[in-house]
Design a protein around this motif. Sequence first.
Motif, PDB file in Angstrom:
ATOM      1  N   UNK A  18       0.834  -1.214   0.000  1.00 14.48           N
ATOM      2  CA  UNK A  18       0.000   0.000   0.000  1.00 14.48           C
ATOM      3  C   UNK A  18       0.861   1.254   0.000  1.00 14.48           C
ATOM      4  N   UNK A  19       1.926   1.262   0.803  1.00 14.02           N
ATOM      5  CA  UNK A  19       2.795   2.445   0.862  1.00 14.02           C
ATOM      6  C   UNK A  19       3.469   2.718  -0.478  1.00 14.02           C
ATOM      7  N   UNK A  20       3.941   1.671  -1.145  1.00 13.21           N
ATOM      8  CA  UNK A  20       4.604   1.869  -2.444  1.00 13.21           C
ATOM      9  C   UNK A  20       3.640   2.442  -3.476  1.00 13.21           C
ATOM     10  N   UNK A  21       2.410   1.957  -3.473  1.00 13.46           N
ATOM     11  CA  UNK A  21       1.402   2.506  -4.390  1.00 13.46           C
ATOM     12  C   UNK A  21       1.126   3.964  -4.050  1.00 13.46           C
ATOM     13  N   UNK A  50       1.551   7.256  -6.388  1.00  9.94           N
ATOM     14  CA  UNK A  50       0.412   8.141  -6.674  1.00  9.94           C
ATOM     15  C   UNK A  50       0.612   9.540  -6.094  1.00  9.94           C
ATOM     16  N   UNK A  51       1.751   9.768  -5.433  1.00  9.63           N
ATOM     17  CA  UNK A  51       2.085  11.039  -4.789  1.00  9.63           C
ATOM     18  C   UNK A  51       1.092  11.404  -3.683  1.00  9.63           C
ATOM     19  N   UNK A  91      -8.793   8.573  -0.720  1.00 13.30           N
ATOM     20  CA  UNK A  91      -8.337   9.899  -1.162  1.00 13.30           C
ATOM     21  C   UNK A  91      -9.458  10.797  -1.677  1.00 13.30           C
ATOM     22  N   UNK A  92     -10.505  10.910  -0.875  1.00 14.93           N
ATOM     23  CA  UNK A  92     -11.646  11.742  -1.258  1.00 14.93           C
ATOM     24  C   UNK A  92     -12.390  12.116   0.017  1.00 14.93           C
ATOM     25  N   UNK A  93     -13.497  12.802  -0.153  1.00 13.69           N
ATOM     26  CA  UNK A  93     -14.328  13.163   0.992  1.00 13.69           C
ATOM     27  C   UNK A  93     -15.345  12.040   1.200  1.00 13.69           C
ATOM     28  N   UNK A  94     -15.380  11.513   2.412  1.00 12.34           N
ATOM     29  CA  UNK A  94     -16.255  10.394   2.744  1.00 12.34           C
ATOM     30  C   UNK A  94     -17.502  10.913   3.444  1.00 12.34           C
ATOM     31  N   UNK A  95     -18.665  10.447   3.011  1.00  7.10           N
ATOM     32  CA  UNK A  95     -19.962  10.846   3.579  1.00  7.10           C
ATOM     33  C   UNK A  95     -20.163  12.359   3.528  1.00  7.10           C
ATOM     34  N   UNK A  96     -19.504  13.015   2.599  1.00  9.73           N
ATOM     35  CA  UNK A  96     -19.652  14.458   2.445  1.00  9.73           C
ATOM     36  C   UNK A  96     -19.069  15.281   3.581  1.00  9.73           C
ATOM     37  N   UNK A  97     -18.339  14.639   4.506  1.00 12.32           N
ATOM     38  CA  UNK A  97     -17.858  15.374   5.679  1.00 12.32           C
ATOM     39  C   UNK A  97     -16.419  15.049   6.071  1.00 12.32           C
ATOM     40  N   UNK A  98     -15.956  13.828   5.821  1.00 14.34           N
ATOM     41  CA  UNK A  98     -14.636  13.401   6.305  1.00 14.34           C
ATOM     42  C   UNK A  98     -13.632  13.457   5.160  1.00 14.34           C
TER      43      UNK A  98
END
Length: 194
Positions: A83-86, A90-91, A147-154
């Motif tokens: 996971x860390x290498x990916x 992906x920067x 890498x996005x906003x989860x549930x519109x809040x997190x």
Amino acid sequence: MPFNIPILLTWLRVALIPLVVGVFYLPPAWLPLEDRNLAATVVFIVAAITDWFDGFLARRWNQTSAFGAFLDPVADKLMVAGALLVLVQLDRCNAILAFIIIGREITISALREWMAQIGASKSVAVNSIGKIKTAAQMTALPALLYYDVLFGAIDTRFWGEKLLWLASVLTVWSMFYYLKKAWPLIKERSGNLS
């Protein structure tokens, strides 16, 4: 090699690692980036759940084994390193943090193996710092894979970065803790070699 449900779950975790990595190499026409992020996160979380579940079942059903005790941490370290290498590629993760975490895992694995060979493995048994480090790490990695906003809040980007920094600090702290515990034996054994 013993074969039972806990070991099967550990092997499943090993098999899931290439999926976490491989999903990001699918052509964008097959799977847009947002879907790849979600797929990798779900697979990583399933793998992390098998980590808890295989240990629970092995203890509950009295199916612990030397092979299981060897394979389980190997699977964990492969999962984290993959996971860390990916994430570095992906920067989404600083390469220095990835190096610190992976380097610590290699160092402590080698230390534990050496301590087991001299009959002192209890000196480097997992402690609370290591458990907190693992919890921070296993929360940060899926957050950064999503890498996005989860549930519109997190904002998983923000929290993933903060937790990975925390995991890195705890990684160094726990490494020094284990080395300090093992130092008297290291010193004694190196004195015997001179």
